[in-house]
Design a protein around this motif. Structure first.
Motif, short mmCIF file in Angstrom:
data_model
loop_
_atom_site.label_atom_id
_atom_site.label_comp_id
_atom_site.label_asym_id
_atom_site.label_seq_id
_atom_site.Cartn_x
_atom_site.Cartn_y
_atom_site.Cartn_z
N GLY A 127 0.79 -1.23 0.00
CA GLY A 127 0.00 0.00 0.00
C GLY A 127 0.82 1.28 0.00
N ARG A 128 2.13 1.16 0.10
CA ARG A 128 2.98 2.35 0.13
C ARG A 128 3.48 2.71 -1.26
N ARG A 129 3.70 3.99 -1.47
CA ARG A 129 4.24 4.50 -2.73
C ARG A 129 5.74 4.71 -2.53
N LEU A 130 6.55 4.13 -3.42
CA LEU A 130 7.99 4.26 -3.28
C LEU A 130 8.70 4.04 -4.60
N THR A 131 10.02 4.24 -4.58
CA THR A 131 10.85 3.99 -5.74
C THR A 131 12.05 3.17 -5.30
N SER A 132 12.86 2.78 -6.26
CA SER A 132 14.03 1.95 -6.01
C SER A 132 14.85 1.88 -7.28
N TYR A 133 15.93 1.11 -7.24
CA TYR A 133 16.62 0.80 -8.48
C TYR A 133 15.60 0.09 -9.38
N PRO A 134 15.55 0.42 -10.66
CA PRO A 134 14.48 -0.11 -11.53
C PRO A 134 14.33 -1.63 -11.54
N SER A 135 15.40 -2.37 -11.33
CA SER A 135 15.28 -3.84 -11.37
C SER A 135 14.47 -4.41 -10.21
N LEU A 136 14.18 -3.61 -9.18
CA LEU A 136 13.36 -4.08 -8.06
C LEU A 136 11.88 -3.78 -8.25
N ALA A 137 11.51 -3.10 -9.32
CA ALA A 137 10.12 -2.67 -9.50
C ALA A 137 9.14 -3.82 -9.43
N THR A 138 9.42 -4.92 -10.11
CA THR A 138 8.50 -6.07 -10.10
C THR A 138 8.41 -6.68 -8.72
N ASP A 139 9.55 -6.83 -8.04
CA ASP A 139 9.54 -7.37 -6.67
C ASP A 139 8.68 -6.52 -5.75
N LEU A 140 8.82 -5.21 -5.86
CA LEU A 140 8.06 -4.31 -5.00
C LEU A 140 6.57 -4.33 -5.34
N ARG A 141 6.24 -4.34 -6.61
CA ARG A 141 4.83 -4.43 -7.00
C ARG A 141 4.22 -5.74 -6.51
N ASN A 142 4.97 -6.84 -6.65
CA ASN A 142 4.47 -8.14 -6.19
C ASN A 142 4.26 -8.17 -4.68
N ALA A 143 4.99 -7.32 -3.96
CA ALA A 143 4.83 -7.23 -2.51
C ALA A 143 3.75 -6.22 -2.11
N GLY A 144 3.08 -5.62 -3.10
CA GLY A 144 1.96 -4.73 -2.82
C GLY A 144 2.28 -3.25 -2.82
N ALA A 145 3.49 -2.89 -3.21
CA ALA A 145 3.87 -1.47 -3.25
C ALA A 145 3.40 -0.82 -4.54
N HIS A 146 3.29 0.48 -4.50
CA HIS A 146 3.00 1.29 -5.69
C HIS A 146 4.33 1.89 -6.12
N VAL A 154 8.49 10.25 -0.94
CA VAL A 154 8.26 10.24 0.51
C VAL A 154 6.83 9.81 0.76
N ASP A 155 6.67 8.79 1.61
CA ASP A 155 5.35 8.29 1.96
C ASP A 155 5.31 8.05 3.47
N SER A 156 4.70 8.96 4.19
CA SER A 156 4.53 8.85 5.65
C SER A 156 5.84 8.50 6.35
N GLY A 157 6.89 9.26 6.06
CA GLY A 157 8.16 9.05 6.73
C GLY A 157 9.10 8.08 6.04
N LEU A 158 8.63 7.37 5.03
CA LEU A 158 9.49 6.47 4.26
C LEU A 158 10.05 7.23 3.06
N GLU A 177 12.80 14.38 7.04
CA GLU A 177 11.83 13.44 7.64
C GLU A 177 12.24 13.02 9.05
N ILE A 178 13.53 12.77 9.26
CA ILE A 178 13.99 12.39 10.60
C ILE A 178 13.81 13.57 11.56
N ALA A 179 14.07 14.78 11.09
CA ALA A 179 13.89 15.96 11.94
C ALA A 179 12.42 16.14 12.35
N GLU A 180 11.50 15.75 11.47
CA GLU A 180 10.07 15.88 11.78
C GLU A 180 9.61 14.87 12.82
#
Length: 194
Positions: A127-146, A154-158, A177-180
């Motif tokens: 349910g979280r929105r994030l980015t990564s190195y492009p080769s992880l995109a499928t892994d992250l989508r399969n785990a439910g990430a956007h 930035v998604d709620s501190g991530l 984010e850490i300062a907040e």
């Protein structure tokens, strides 16, 4: 950077080898320049061997072992990348639990490049929105990430970024984010920068 970390402790979780050096040193420097205290946390004592792509680079001294600390000890967590680094870490139960605890306590976490593999293992991307190195995109989508292809997300501190090319934006956002402080997960509300 305008945000200040006022002596806050920030954990940098790395494996004994395989961390991409610049993804460790640039955020480390940013935390220090903002007044924070960075601590190198690993699964074993001794030096950590960093790499510049596939070539050995410098070694760094471990400050704390992951099974001796918890999220309560830190204001935030930084997960540097490197292909081997998160792949090694995700096989250590204490490291996975450590990452998950930051999310349970709603504390800021910053992950760059291949580091989001640890987020998948900790089961915190759904349910979280994030980015990564492009080769992880499928892994992250399969785990439910956007997954999205942006410089920094930035998604709620991530805080996530794609590669060393994004380090300037990544470092600025992780300090902010850490300062907040703790961020409660907001329903479908994310911040976009890039």
């Amino acid at each position: 950077m305008t945000a200040s970390l006022h002596g806050s402790r920030v954990a940098f979780l790395v494996a004994p080898e395989g961390v991409e050096q610049v993804e460790l040193t640039a955020p480390w420097r940013a935390v220090g320049e903002a007044g924070g205290n960075a601590e190198l946390v690993s699964v074993s004592s001794g030096p950590v061997q960093a790499f510049e792509h596939l070539d050995k680079a410098d070694t760094f001294t471990v400050d704390r072992l992951v099974d001796e600390v918890g999220a309560a000890d830190y204001a935030g967590l930084v997960l540097p990348g490197g292909v081997a680094n998160p792949d090694m870490l995700r096989r250590h139960e204490a490291a996975v639990r450590f990452v998950g605890d930051f999310f349970r306590e709603s504390k800021p976490v910053a992950a760059i490049c291949h580091a989001p593999w640890m987020l998948i293992e900790a089961d915190v991307v759904r349910g979280r929105r994030l980015t990564s190195y492009p080769s992880l995109a499928t892994d992250l989508r399969n785990a439910g990430a956007h997954w999205t292809d942006e410089q920094v997300v930035v998604d709620s501190g991530l805080v996530t970024s794609r590669s060393p090319a994004d380090l300037e934006a990544f470092c600025a956002k992780l300090v902010e984010e850490i300062a907040e402080g703790p961020h409660r997960l907001r329903s479908r509300q994310t911040e976009r920068t890039g």
